[in-house]
Design an enzyme around this catalytic site. Structure first.
Site, PDB file in Angstrom:
ATOM      1  N   ASN A 196       0.868  -1.169   0.000  1.00 63.80           N
ATOM      2  CA  ASN A 196       0.000   0.000   0.000  1.00 63.80           C
ATOM      3  C   ASN A 196       0.909   1.223   0.000  1.00 63.80           C
ATOM      4  O   ASN A 196       1.417   1.638   1.035  1.00 63.80           O
ATOM      5  CB  ASN A 196      -0.883  -0.062   1.258  1.00 63.80           C
ATOM      6  CG  ASN A 196      -1.859   1.103   1.338  1.00 63.80           C
ATOM      7  OD1 ASN A 196      -1.795   2.027   0.532  1.00 63.80           O
ATOM      8  ND2 ASN A 196      -2.745   1.053   2.314  1.00 63.80           N
TER       9      ASN A 196
ATOM     10  N   LYS B 258       3.136   0.710   3.213  1.00 64.92           N
ATOM     11  CA  LYS B 258       2.782  -0.360   4.156  1.00 64.92           C
ATOM     12  C   LYS B 258       2.890  -1.679   3.410  1.00 64.92           C
ATOM     13  O   LYS B 258       2.537  -1.756   2.223  1.00 64.92           O
ATOM     14  CB  LYS B 258       1.336  -0.189   4.633  1.00 64.92           C
ATOM     15  CG  LYS B 258       1.137   0.958   5.575  1.00 64.92           C
ATOM     16  CD  LYS B 258      -0.283   0.904   6.152  1.00 64.92           C
ATOM     17  CE  LYS B 258      -0.674   2.257   6.676  1.00 64.92           C
ATOM     18  NZ  LYS B 258      -2.093   2.548   6.642  1.00 64.92           N
TER      19      LYS B 258
ATOM     20  N   ARG C  68      -2.573  -2.138  -3.434  1.00 62.62           N
ATOM     21  CA  ARG C  68      -3.803  -1.399  -3.168  1.00 62.62           C
ATOM     22  C   ARG C  68      -3.768  -0.132  -4.005  1.00 62.62           C
ATOM     23  O   ARG C  68      -2.830   0.663  -3.915  1.00 62.62           O
ATOM     24  CB  ARG C  68      -3.894  -1.035  -1.687  1.00 62.62           C
ATOM     25  CG  ARG C  68      -5.139  -0.251  -1.413  1.00 62.62           C
ATOM     26  CD  ARG C  68      -5.208   0.233   0.009  1.00 62.62           C
ATOM     27  NE  ARG C  68      -6.434   0.989   0.189  1.00 62.62           N
ATOM     28  CZ  ARG C  68      -6.581   1.968   1.052  1.00 62.62           C
ATOM     29  NH1 ARG C  68      -5.583   2.316   1.836  1.00 62.62           N
ATOM     30  NH2 ARG C  68      -7.728   2.602   1.155  1.00 62.62           N
TER      31      ARG C  68
ATOM     32  N   HIS D 117     -12.897   2.603   0.203  1.00 57.18           N
ATOM     33  CA  HIS D 117     -12.874   1.584   1.270  1.00 57.18           C
ATOM     34  C   HIS D 117     -13.631   0.332   0.833  1.00 57.18           C
ATOM     35  O   HIS D 117     -14.105  -0.438   1.663  1.00 57.18           O
ATOM     36  CB  HIS D 117     -13.560   2.073   2.578  1.00 57.18           C
ATOM     37  CG  HIS D 117     -12.845   3.167   3.308  1.00 57.18           C
ATOM     38  ND1 HIS D 117     -13.511   4.115   4.041  1.00 57.18           N
ATOM     39  CD2 HIS D 117     -11.532   3.447   3.440  1.00 57.18           C
ATOM     40  CE1 HIS D 117     -12.649   4.948   4.589  1.00 57.18           C
ATOM     41  NE2 HIS D 117     -11.437   4.558   4.229  1.00 57.18           N
TER      42      HIS D 117
ATOM     43  N   LEU E 211     -15.200   3.008  10.275  1.00 57.36           N
ATOM     44  CA  LEU E 211     -14.864   4.246  10.986  1.00 57.36           C
ATOM     45  C   LEU E 211     -13.402   4.208  11.407  1.00 57.36           C
ATOM     46  O   LEU E 211     -13.058   3.660  12.453  1.00 57.36           O
ATOM     47  CB  LEU E 211     -15.767   4.394  12.224  1.00 57.36           C
ATOM     48  CG  LEU E 211     -17.275   4.233  11.995  1.00 57.36           C
ATOM     49  CD1 LEU E 211     -18.034   4.346  13.316  1.00 57.36           C
ATOM     50  CD2 LEU E 211     -17.792   5.253  10.986  1.00 57.36           C
TER      51      LEU E 211
ATOM     52  N   ASN F  16      -9.526   6.571  10.379  1.00 59.83           N
ATOM     53  CA  ASN F  16      -9.194   7.962  10.151  1.00 59.83           C
ATOM     54  C   ASN F  16     -10.063   8.521   9.040  1.00 59.83           C
ATOM     55  O   ASN F  16     -10.705   9.553   9.181  1.00 59.83           O
ATOM     56  CB  ASN F  16      -7.731   8.050   9.762  1.00 59.83           C
ATOM     57  CG  ASN F  16      -7.007   8.967  10.682  1.00 59.83           C
ATOM     58  OD1 ASN F  16      -7.591   9.935  11.180  1.00 59.83           O
ATOM     59  ND2 ASN F  16      -5.753   8.659  10.927  1.00 59.83           N
TER      60      ASN F  16
ATOM     61  N   ARG G 132     -11.139  15.162   7.525  1.00 57.82           N
ATOM     62  CA  ARG G 132     -11.957  15.604   6.380  1.00 57.82           C
ATOM     63  C   ARG G 132     -13.369  15.950   6.838  1.00 57.82           C
ATOM     64  O   ARG G 132     -13.917  15.296   7.725  1.00 57.82           O
ATOM     65  CB  ARG G 132     -12.051  14.500   5.327  1.00 57.82           C
ATOM     66  CG  ARG G 132     -10.770  14.272   4.590  1.00 57.82           C
ATOM     67  CD  ARG G 132     -10.966  13.191   3.520  1.00 57.82           C
ATOM     68  NE  ARG G 132      -9.794  12.342   3.488  1.00 57.82           N
ATOM     69  CZ  ARG G 132      -9.825  11.023   3.386  1.00 57.82           C
ATOM     70  NH1 ARG G 132     -10.981  10.378   3.276  1.00 57.82           N
ATOM     71  NH2 ARG G 132      -8.712  10.331   3.379  1.00 57.82           N
TER      72      ARG G 132
ATOM     73  N   PHE H 222      -9.584   9.438  18.679  1.00 61.39           N
ATOM     74  CA  PHE H 222     -10.776   9.409  19.533  1.00 61.39           C
ATOM     75  C   PHE H 222     -10.448   9.147  21.004  1.00 61.39           C
ATOM     76  O   PHE H 222     -11.203   9.544  21.876  1.00 61.39           O
ATOM     77  CB  PHE H 222     -11.788   8.391  18.995  1.00 61.39           C
ATOM     78  CG  PHE H 222     -12.698   9.007  17.971  1.00 61.39           C
ATOM     79  CD1 PHE H 222     -12.193   9.411  16.750  1.00 61.39           C
ATOM     80  CD2 PHE H 222     -14.034   9.232  18.253  1.00 61.39           C
ATOM     81  CE1 PHE H 222     -13.005  10.029  15.808  1.00 61.39           C
ATOM     82  CE2 PHE H 222     -14.858   9.840  17.321  1.00 61.39           C
ATOM     83  CZ  PHE H 222     -14.349  10.240  16.091  1.00 61.39           C
ATOM     84  N   ARG H 223      -9.327   8.479  21.265  1.00 62.61           N
ATOM     85  CA  ARG H 223      -8.969   8.274  22.680  1.00 62.61           C
ATOM     86  C   ARG H 223      -8.689   9.608  23.352  1.00 62.61           C
ATOM     87  O   ARG H 223      -9.133   9.881  24.463  1.00 62.61           O
ATOM     88  CB  ARG H 223      -7.737   7.356  22.790  1.00 62.61           C
ATOM     89  CG  ARG H 223      -8.054   5.910  22.419  1.00 62.61           C
ATOM     90  CD  ARG H 223      -6.819   5.127  22.085  1.00 62.61           C
ATOM     91  NE  ARG H 223      -6.290   5.538  20.784  1.00 62.61           N
ATOM     92  CZ  ARG H 223      -5.439   4.823  20.061  1.00 62.61           C
ATOM     93  NH1 ARG H 223      -4.989   3.664  20.520  1.00 62.61           N
ATOM     94  NH2 ARG H 223      -5.027   5.248  18.900  1.00 62.61           N
TER      95      ARG H 223
ATOM     96  N   VAL I 106     -11.809   3.236  14.894  1.00 57.46           N
ATOM     97  CA  VAL I 106     -12.829   3.755  15.802  1.00 57.46           C
ATOM     98  C   VAL I 106     -13.955   2.723  15.965  1.00 57.46           C
ATOM     99  O   VAL I 106     -14.374   2.413  17.079  1.00 57.46           O
ATOM    100  CB  VAL I 106     -13.399   5.098  15.281  1.00 57.46           C
ATOM    101  CG1 VAL I 106     -14.480   5.615  16.212  1.00 57.46           C
ATOM    102  CG2 VAL I 106     -12.278   6.118  15.113  1.00 57.46           C
TER     103      VAL I 106
ATOM    104  N   GLU J 128      -7.964  -5.554   5.188  1.00 55.28           N
ATOM    105  CA  GLU J 128      -7.906  -5.258   3.753  1.00 55.28           C
ATOM    106  C   GLU J 128      -6.770  -6.020   3.085  1.00 55.28           C
ATOM    107  O   GLU J 128      -6.896  -6.429   1.930  1.00 55.28           O
ATOM    108  CB  GLU J 128      -7.753  -3.744   3.553  1.00 55.28           C
ATOM    109  CG  GLU J 128      -9.045  -2.999   3.871  1.00 55.28           C
ATOM    110  CD  GLU J 128      -8.854  -1.533   4.187  1.00 55.28           C
ATOM    111  OE1 GLU J 128      -8.358  -1.226   5.290  1.00 55.28           O
ATOM    112  OE2 GLU J 128      -9.203  -0.694   3.347  1.00 55.28           O
TER     113      GLU J 128
HETATM  114  P1  ADP Z   1      -6.794   4.431   8.877  1.00 54.88           P
HETATM  115  O1  ADP Z   1      -7.959   5.091   8.215  1.00 54.88           O
HETATM  116  O2  ADP Z   1      -5.590   5.309   8.994  1.00 54.88           O
HETATM  117  O3  ADP Z   1      -6.516   3.012   8.413  1.00 54.88           O
HETATM  118  P2  ADP Z   1      -7.615   3.170  11.369  1.00 54.88           P
HETATM  119  O4  ADP Z   1      -8.721   2.310  10.890  1.00 54.88           O
HETATM  120  O5  ADP Z   1      -6.357   2.535  11.828  1.00 54.88           O
HETATM  121  O6  ADP Z   1      -7.286   4.350  10.370  1.00 54.88           O
HETATM  122  O7  ADP Z   1      -8.194   4.070  12.564  1.00 54.88           O
HETATM  123  C1  ADP Z   1      -7.383   4.992  13.227  1.00 54.88           C
HETATM  124  C2  ADP Z   1      -8.217   5.730  14.271  1.00 54.88           C
HETATM  125  O8  ADP Z   1      -8.827   4.764  15.149  1.00 54.88           O
HETATM  126  C3  ADP Z   1      -7.389   6.607  15.195  1.00 54.88           C
HETATM  127  O9  ADP Z   1      -7.237   7.897  14.679  1.00 54.88           O
HETATM  128  C4  ADP Z   1      -8.225   6.632  16.465  1.00 54.88           C
HETATM  129  O10 ADP Z   1      -9.116   7.737  16.417  1.00 54.88           O
HETATM  130  C5  ADP Z   1      -9.053   5.374  16.407  1.00 54.88           C
HETATM  131  N1  ADP Z   1      -8.697   4.406  17.463  1.00 54.88           N
HETATM  132  C6  ADP Z   1      -7.722   3.494  17.463  1.00 54.88           C
HETATM  133  N2  ADP Z   1      -7.711   2.797  18.625  1.00 54.88           N
HETATM  134  C7  ADP Z   1      -8.725   3.294  19.365  1.00 54.88           C
HETATM  135  C8  ADP Z   1      -9.244   3.010  20.661  1.00 54.88           C
HETATM  136  N3  ADP Z   1      -8.730   2.056  21.435  1.00 54.88           N
HETATM  137  N4  ADP Z   1     -10.302   3.734  21.087  1.00 54.88           N
HETATM  138  C9  ADP Z   1     -10.853   4.693  20.300  1.00 54.88           C
HETATM  139  N5  ADP Z   1     -10.407   5.004  19.085  1.00 54.88           N
HETATM  140  C10 ADP Z   1      -9.362   4.323  18.620  1.00 54.88           C
END
Ligand code: ADP
Length: 371
Positions: A10, A17, A63, A152, A181, A183, A213, A255-256, A303, A356
């Protein structure tokens, strides 16, 4: 005999990646990320240095974000198909050009193996026209290939298949809503295994509120900023892609951290969260109406897989629509596919980790084997 494996790459605008996967067993043999990439040749050298021996390697899967109207199935990369992806660069200026650089270097490094592109848009290629078309001048839309492509897709397809398998039901008889859900964030409505609507559009900017976004906005905002605030097209694009969404409203993408700030009384963070949840609920309601009813709602990605509060707030008060969460199941920590709806909830609510890379590896092996 060594089991066949696929190297999934990717190549993004600043990172590569990689994951080496055995598609049949789903075993991941190695994975990693090379960051701050400037030279894709150097980045791939680093990837190969980190990989174990490649005895069973049968293909390299790439990808690619945008397949446009012409590329949707897993596509063997040769000079012709690469030229088509090059033509699509204006539709995905942030994504397709780095993918092409990664593809070029990987083909140089492994010239004897098939290189296969798997497109993020593929699952949405045959969206019904009512969902795919924008209500704009038809000639302009056709001339400039403007439609809702959706993104996605590899995740939405994989997760909807996994949901059917988890429920032990034929996918053909299920209506599903999938909420990816991460980034980036997107929702899809899936009837009988086929996508009938999705929240992202010509680009990955449409739809849900995301990490950085905006998702849906009134297009008039852009003209207003251009004319009245004298912002350039580039400034507006950067603002909507990188300084909007949860970050734009609350100064935070993770979100954390957002929850910590809300708990500490930060009103901006609370507003960001509320706007995020409000938009998500509108899409869930919209897709219930598109489908008529749904059998399953599935949360996935960073998320969706980890944030119990987001899941609770997205579905709160929807008992009248047959959606009832079990608080204990929703808040239990797990990395496995699981049900979080209450016993007897007419709509099953699931959490399914997306994968993925595995989905891409399986598509590649299927193409190689003619499966
Ligand atoms: P990407 O779109 O970059 O592949 P991911 O699917 O890895 O993103 O999601 C990343 C997001 O997931 C982080 O920005 C964070 O907001 C959220 N996240 C990851 N772990 C947790 C957690 N334990 N609790 C809440 N949100 C989380």
């Amino acid at each position: 005999m060594t089991a066949p494996s696929v190297l999934v790459l990717n190549s993004g605008s600043s990172s590569v990646k990689y994951e080496l996967v055995e598609p049949d067993s789903g075993v991941s043999l190695a994975h990693g990320i090379v960051e701050r990439v400037v030279d894709y040749g150097e980045a791939l050298k680093q990837v190969f240095a980190e990989l174990p021996d490649l005895d069973g390697l049968v293909a390299v899967g790439h990808r690619v974000v945008h397949g446009g109207n012409r590329l949707y199935g897993p596509t063997l990369l040769d000079d012709d198909t690469i030229a088509i992806i090059e033509e699509l660069a204006p539709l995905a200026p942030l994504h397709n050009p780095p993918a092409l650089l990664g593809i070029a270097e990987a083909r140089k490094a492994l010239p004897d193996l098939p290189h296969i592109a798997v497109f993020d848009t593929a699952f949405f290629h045959d969206l019904p026209a009512a969902a795919a078309e924008y209500a704009i001048d038809r000639d302009i839309a056709e001339r400039w290939h403007i439609r809702r492509y959706g993104f996605h897709g590899t995740s939405h397809r994989y997760v909807s298949e996994q949901a059917a398998a988890f429920l032990d039901r034929p996918i053909g008889e299920l209506n599903q809503i999938v909420l990816h859900l991460g980034n980036g964030a997107s929702a899809s409505a899936v009837r009988g295994g086929r996508a009938v609507d999705t929240s992202m559009g010509l680009t990955p900017m449409e739809g849900l509120v995301m990490g950085t976004r905006s998702g849906d906005i009134d297009p008039g905002i852009m003209f207003y900023l251009w004319r009245t605030a004298q912002m350039s097209v580039e400034d507006i694009e950067t603002m909507l892609n990188r300084r909007a969404g949860v970050y734009g409203l609350g100064g935070e993408t993770d979100f954390r951290e957002l929850h910590k700030r809300i708990d500490g009384g930060d009103e901006q963070a609370r507003l960001a969260y509320e706007v995020y949840i409000h938009r998500l609920r509108k899409y869930i309601g919209g897709y219930l109406a598109v489908l008529g009813s749904t059998d399953v709602i599935t949360f996935t990605a960073g998320v969706g897989e980890n944030d119990a509060a987001v899941r609770r707030d997205a579905l709160a008060g929807l008992n009248g629509l047959g959606i009832e969460l079990d608080d204990g199941l929703n808040t239990a920590k797990s990395h496995d596919a699981r049900r979080i709806s209450a016993e007897g909830s007419p709509v099953q609510v699931l959490v399914i980790p997306t994968n993925e890379e595995l989905a891409i590896a399986r598509s590649c092996l299927a193409l190689c084997d003619g499966r």
